[in-house]
Write a protein that holds these residues in place. Structure first.
Motif, PDB file in Angstrom:
ATOM      1  N   UNK A   1      38.054  -6.530 -70.234  1.00  0.00           N
ATOM      2  CA  UNK A   1      38.643  -5.763 -68.943  1.00  0.00           C
ATOM      3  C   UNK A   1      38.532  -4.247 -69.289  1.00  0.00           C
ATOM      4  N   UNK A   2      38.189  -3.958 -70.598  1.00  0.00           N
ATOM      5  CA  UNK A   2      38.525  -2.579 -71.050  1.00  0.00           C
ATOM      6  C   UNK A   2      37.681  -1.416 -69.948  1.00  0.00           C
ATOM      7  N   UNK A   3      36.744  -1.938 -69.392  1.00  0.00           N
ATOM      8  CA  UNK A   3      36.082  -0.607 -68.633  1.00  0.00           C
ATOM      9  C   UNK A   3      37.190  -0.186 -67.476  1.00  0.00           C
ATOM     10  N   UNK A   4      38.199  -1.064 -67.019  1.00  0.00           N
ATOM     11  CA  UNK A   4      38.979  -0.604 -66.209  1.00  0.00           C
ATOM     12  C   UNK A   4      40.071   0.329 -66.584  1.00  0.00           C
ATOM     13  N   UNK A   5      40.188   0.386 -67.872  1.00  0.00           N
ATOM     14  CA  UNK A   5      41.116   1.448 -68.328  1.00  0.00           C
ATOM     15  C   UNK A   5      40.703   2.751 -67.983  1.00  0.00           C
ATOM     16  N   UNK A   6      39.300   3.056 -68.056  1.00  0.00           N
ATOM     17  CA  UNK A   6      38.939   4.421 -67.865  1.00  0.00           C
ATOM     18  C   UNK A   6      38.542   4.561 -66.389  1.00  0.00           C
ATOM     19  N   UNK A   7      38.812   3.765 -65.480  1.00  0.00           N
ATOM     20  CA  UNK A   7      38.608   3.886 -64.061  1.00  0.00           C
ATOM     21  C   UNK A   7      39.407   4.584 -63.208  1.00  0.00           C
ATOM     22  N   UNK A   8      40.778   4.532 -63.292  1.00  0.00           N
ATOM     23  CA  UNK A   8      41.790   4.976 -62.181  1.00  0.00           C
ATOM     24  C   UNK A   8      41.725   6.326 -62.112  1.00  0.00           C
ATOM     25  N   UNK A   9      41.668   7.189 -63.120  1.00  0.00           N
ATOM     26  CA  UNK A   9      41.921   8.603 -63.131  1.00  0.00           C
ATOM     27  C   UNK A   9      41.005   9.459 -62.480  1.00  0.00           C
ATOM     28  N   UNK A  10      39.558   8.926 -63.008  1.00  0.00           N
ATOM     29  CA  UNK A  10      38.373   9.533 -62.472  1.00  0.00           C
ATOM     30  C   UNK A  10      38.099   9.207 -60.807  1.00  0.00           C
ATOM     31  N   UNK A  11      38.466   8.047 -60.508  1.00  0.00           N
ATOM     32  CA  UNK A  11      38.333   7.547 -59.070  1.00  0.00           C
ATOM     33  C   UNK A  11      39.368   8.180 -58.202  1.00  0.00           C
ATOM     34  N   UNK A  12      40.625   8.628 -58.666  1.00  0.00           N
ATOM     35  CA  UNK A  12      41.368   9.378 -57.844  1.00  0.00           C
ATOM     36  C   UNK A  12      41.081  10.692 -57.782  1.00  0.00           C
ATOM     37  N   UNK A  13      40.626  11.429 -58.683  1.00  0.00           N
ATOM     38  CA  UNK A  13      40.389  12.762 -58.630  1.00  0.00           C
ATOM     39  C   UNK A  13      39.041  13.076 -58.127  1.00  0.00           C
ATOM     40  N   UNK A  14      38.028  12.298 -58.159  1.00  0.00           N
ATOM     41  CA  UNK A  14      36.773  12.527 -57.615  1.00  0.00           C
ATOM     42  C   UNK A  14      36.784  12.077 -56.231  1.00  0.00           C
ATOM     43  N   UNK A  15      37.610  10.952 -55.614  1.00  0.00           N
ATOM     44  CA  UNK A  15      37.902  10.891 -54.333  1.00  0.00           C
ATOM     45  C   UNK A  15      38.401  11.947 -53.537  1.00  0.00           C
ATOM     46  N   UNK A  16      39.377  12.865 -54.210  1.00  0.00           N
ATOM     47  CA  UNK A  16      40.064  14.148 -53.446  1.00  0.00           C
ATOM     48  C   UNK A  16      38.745  15.168 -53.570  1.00  0.00           C
ATOM     49  N   UNK A  17      38.279  15.472 -54.646  1.00  0.00           N
ATOM     50  CA  UNK A  17      37.210  16.594 -54.732  1.00  0.00           C
ATOM     51  C   UNK A  17      35.832  16.134 -53.676  1.00  0.00           C
ATOM     52  N   UNK A  18      35.458  15.084 -53.672  1.00  0.00           N
ATOM     53  CA  UNK A  18      34.137  14.757 -52.790  1.00  0.00           C
ATOM     54  C   UNK A  18      34.337  14.758 -51.397  1.00  0.00           C
ATOM     55  N   UNK A  19      35.842  14.577 -51.054  1.00  0.00           N
ATOM     56  CA  UNK A  19      36.250  14.667 -49.485  1.00  0.00           C
ATOM     57  C   UNK A  19      36.182  16.297 -49.124  1.00  0.00           C
ATOM     58  N   UNK A  20      36.731  16.979 -49.905  1.00  0.00           N
ATOM     59  CA  UNK A  20      36.659  18.323 -49.792  1.00  0.00           C
ATOM     60  C   UNK A  20      35.152  18.852 -49.919  1.00  0.00           C
ATOM     61  N   UNK A  21      34.577  18.498 -50.901  1.00  0.00           N
ATOM     62  CA  UNK A  21      33.208  18.718 -50.905  1.00  0.00           C
ATOM     63  C   UNK A  21      32.155  18.383 -49.592  1.00  0.00           C
ATOM     64  N   UNK A  22      32.580  17.348 -49.078  1.00  0.00           N
ATOM     65  CA  UNK A  22      31.833  16.913 -47.859  1.00  0.00           C
ATOM     66  C   UNK A  22      31.801  18.409 -46.953  1.00  0.00           C
ATOM     67  N   UNK A  23      32.798  18.919 -46.667  1.00  0.00           N
ATOM     68  CA  UNK A  23      33.145  19.857 -45.942  1.00  0.00           C
ATOM     69  C   UNK A  23      32.150  21.241 -46.253  1.00  0.00           C
ATOM     70  N   UNK A  24      32.533  21.340 -47.779  1.00  0.00           N
ATOM     71  CA  UNK A  24      31.996  22.604 -48.370  1.00  0.00           C
ATOM     72  C   UNK A  24      30.593  22.592 -48.459  1.00  0.00           C
ATOM     73  N   UNK A  25      30.033  21.326 -48.509  1.00  0.00           N
ATOM     74  CA  UNK A  25      28.348  21.354 -48.664  1.00  0.00           C
ATOM     75  C   UNK A  25      27.814  21.657 -47.430  1.00  0.00           C
ATOM     76  N   UNK A  26      28.707  21.569 -46.179  1.00  0.00           N
ATOM     77  CA  UNK A  26      27.897  21.753 -45.072  1.00  0.00           C
ATOM     78  C   UNK A  26      28.017  23.328 -44.830  1.00  0.00           C
ATOM     79  N   UNK A  27      29.059  23.975 -45.210  1.00  0.00           N
ATOM     80  CA  UNK A  27      29.313  25.242 -45.186  1.00  0.00           C
ATOM     81  C   UNK A  27      28.153  26.188 -46.005  1.00  0.00           C
ATOM     82  N   UNK A  28      28.036  25.577 -47.233  1.00  0.00           N
ATOM     83  CA  UNK A  28      27.335  26.279 -48.122  1.00  0.00           C
ATOM     84  C   UNK A  28      25.652  25.995 -47.721  1.00  0.00           C
ATOM     85  N   UNK A  29      25.543  24.939 -47.288  1.00  0.00           N
ATOM     86  CA  UNK A  29      23.920  24.573 -47.030  1.00  0.00           C
ATOM     87  C   UNK A  29      23.409  25.307 -45.733  1.00  0.00           C
ATOM     88  N   UNK A  30      24.554  25.714 -44.972  1.00  0.00           N
ATOM     89  CA  UNK A  30      23.950  26.488 -43.493  1.00  0.00           C
ATOM     90  C   UNK A  30      24.038  27.969 -44.003  1.00  0.00           C
TER      91      UNK A  30
END
Length: 609
Positions: A580-609
């Motif tokens: 079960x050790x892999x689950x120890x490293x999962x929660x932090x990255x999951x939370x941070x990347x979830x927030x960032x990628x949501x914002x980056x979805x918006x940002x990617x459209x603005x930058x690409x256009x």
């Protein structure tokens, strides 16, 4: 095709000036086939028109189809319900378009489900996101930020390099990173005018391209990251199983993945009749001092229940209710006397609760430190959640503030443990709708905030605002525990249903333009861009985490999965190394990347256009 064949055959026959006897049956069959084809086409057109006229039925037809397709597996891998919703919705809509029937959902309904989903994501990730900003979590925060930035740079870079249609960047990012929330934020960028449309482009066409790009890249985004996380240690020449065993020995993490329902119970509560003269006259305090592994919880004398005050002395014939760990209870058979099935004495209040760790003194304490506490032997720890995600538990597991301990046992012990660690909350099925409404309002207000990007003012967007609001509300609720209650089941249904309904609507709206937008060359370019954006970031994250940050290989497998916001790879990694050790490293990255990628979805459209 049937009409063309009939016309051709009729011309051949009519060129003779008459209908030969040999041709009459053939001509009749051709005419019947043509009539049958017309009837089939008419019937399908009527059916699809009826579906378009009843959008609620259409919506749940798509959802049902997505669930069926998403559950289908090939060698253990499945497309998943979310990606299947895009496929099924777009297929039905494109099919209807071929019959001249247009299917479309308005932005209000589509946005509403997306906003509910985003607020649910914020509620789920809030405590973990806050906790990640301190201690060892900083390493996983860095990996999540690095992986998310590589994803958005890749999606925008390929879009500009190959001059892909507007909308491709948002879809490639969302699909390759398996972050469906980024799909919604990319669409929101279109609705809010953050995307500069080219001549001849429409907002509807751009939204369709987002959905198409997402669907094309999501498949490898799902399967690829599972294979990468599962086999990265082997490719690197690292023995992840040995690393897991080392971590388990050092931190006491048990392998709980394969645990099932069984008859073993770590705690026991038994009734014994005092027959041993050696303990007659002892007080409860003396007995506990002599045998600290036991706890006297109740004393029955005749028809009376005396409780268990410290100064109560034992008499011959008393019935003692004694609690403790099962191994301790079975160590000293006959210490008190024979075991008896005394219902009255054993009728001790039992409780289950969620204990929120808020006491600063508990920060960093290991579970083994509580083995001598007054409530030891009376309380069973079921599991610990950190940021809404269960973590493996062992004797060396260190507590963090805002951890939630799910316990059960003697009520007095539950209350004692809660007073020591923080606050207690009994499981509740009620949802605090007032706080939910306040949180949604706060999210929409946060979404109005603007900042300059590429020379223009861009607002944060309602989706990102609701995500931030959910993080704030869940963090406050985690500290107070008496407001903002949202049971996991209620949050999950809002989150899952909101997402699949939103994606279904996106698929239906994209279907009509699917055939006109997608070409073979464009499909290959999008697939290649998605392949690179899926494959390269996790490999680089692994290299940095292993060589520069010196993270345990087994823990890092989960850290890579968390940085890619996908629980599937962590689950497969745990099975691969039987730990079960892999689950120890999962929660932090999951939370941070979830927030960032949501914002980056918006940002990617603005930058690409």
């Amino acid at each position: 095709m049937i009409k063309i064949n009939v016309a051709a055959e009729c011309r051949v026959i009519n060129s003779c000036g008459f209908t030969p006897a040999w041709a009459a049956p053939h001509l009749t069959r051709l005419r019947e086939a043509a009539a049958s084809g017309r009837r089939w086409r008419w019937a399908m057109g009527q059916f699809l028109s009826w579906l378009a006229a009843h959008p609620y039925i259409l919506l749940f037809v798509v959802v049902a189809g997505a669930v069926i397709l998403g559950n289908a597996t090939i060698k253990g891998y499945s497309l998943g319900m979310v990606a299947s919703a895009i496929v099924v919705g777009a297929a039905i809509s494109a099919w209807a378009a071929s019959y001249g029937v247009k299917m479309k959902y308005d932005d209000f309904a589509k946005s509403l489900f997306y906003y509910l989903f985003m607020y649910g994501v914020g509620l789920r990730t809030g405590p973990s996101f806050v906790n990640s900003l301190k201690g060892d979590g900083i390493k996983f925060v860095f990996l999540a930020i690095f992986c998310s930035c590589l994803g958005v740079l890749g999606a925008v870079g390929f879009t500009k390099l190959w001059d892909l249609p507007t909308g491709a960047a948002g879809g490639i990012l969302a699909g390759s990173m398996t972050m469906s929330a980024a799909l919604g934020s990319a669409e929101e960028a279109v609705r809010q005018g953050a995307v500069h449309l080219r001549a001849g482009e429409t907002a509807e066409g751009v939204s369709s391209m987002i959905a198409v790009s997402y669907g094309l890249t999501y498949i490898w985004g799902t399967v690829g990251i599972i294979l990468i996380c599962k086999y990265l240690p082997r490719w690197w020449g690292v023995d992840a199983r040995a690393a897991a065993k080392k971590y388990e020995a050092e931190f006491g993490v048990l392998n709980v993945d394969d645990a099932g329902l069984n008859g073993y119970r770590p705690l026991a509560l038994r009734a014994y009749k005092v027959a041993n003269d050696d303990i007659v006259g002892w007080s409860v305090r003396e007995f506990t001092r002599k045998y600290p592994q036991y706890k006297v919880l109740n004393v029955g004398r005749g028809d009376q229940l005396l409780g268990a005050p410290d100064d109560l002395n034992f008499q011959t014939g008393d019935v003692l209710a004694i609690g403790g760990r099962l191994d301790a209870i079975t160590e000293n058979i006959g210490l008190v006397g024979p075991e008896v099935p005394d219902t009255k004495v054993l009728s001790i209040p039992i409780d289950s609760a969620e204990i929120l760790v808020t006491n600063k003194e508990m920060e960093g304490k290991e579970l083994r430190d509580f083995r001598t506490a007054d409530f030891a032997g009376q309380l069973a720890l079921h599991h610990i959640e950190r940021g809404g995600v269960p973590i493996p538990v062992g004797l060396n597991t260190k507590l963090q503030r805002l951890d939630v301990l799910f316990v059960g046992g003697v009520k007095s012990a539950v209350d004692h443990a809660a007073a020591l660690m923080g606050k207690v909350a009994r499981p509740s099925t009620a949802t605090d709708l007032l706080m939910w409404a306040v949180g949604m309002i706060l999210g929409f207000l946060i979404g109005l905030l603007g900042f300059p990007v590429a020379g223009s003012m861009v607002t944060l967007g309602a989706g990102a605002g609701l995500l931030v609001s959910g993080v704030i509300v869940s963090s406050v609720a985690a500290r107070l525990r008496f407001i903002g209650n949202t049971p996991n089941a209620a949050r999950n249904i809002i989150e899952d249903l909101g997402l699949v309904l939103f994606i279904s609507m996106v698929g239906v709206n994209a279907g009509a333009a699917l055939l006109s937008q997608l070409t073979g060359a464009l499909t290959l370019k999008i697939l290649f861009a998605g392949f690179i954006c899926t494959t390269v970031p996790p490999i680089l994250v692994w290299a940095i985490g292993y060589h520069l940050l010196n993270i345990n290989a087994a823990v890092l497998m989960g850290g890579v999965a968390g940085a890619r916001t996908h629980s599937g790879p962590a689950r497969e990694a745990a099975k691969e190394i039987e730990s079960s050790v892999p689950w120890v490293g999962f929660p932090v990255g999951y939370a941070v990347a979830g927030v960032l990628l949501t914002v980056f979805g918006y940002l990617s459209m603005a930058l690409a256009s």
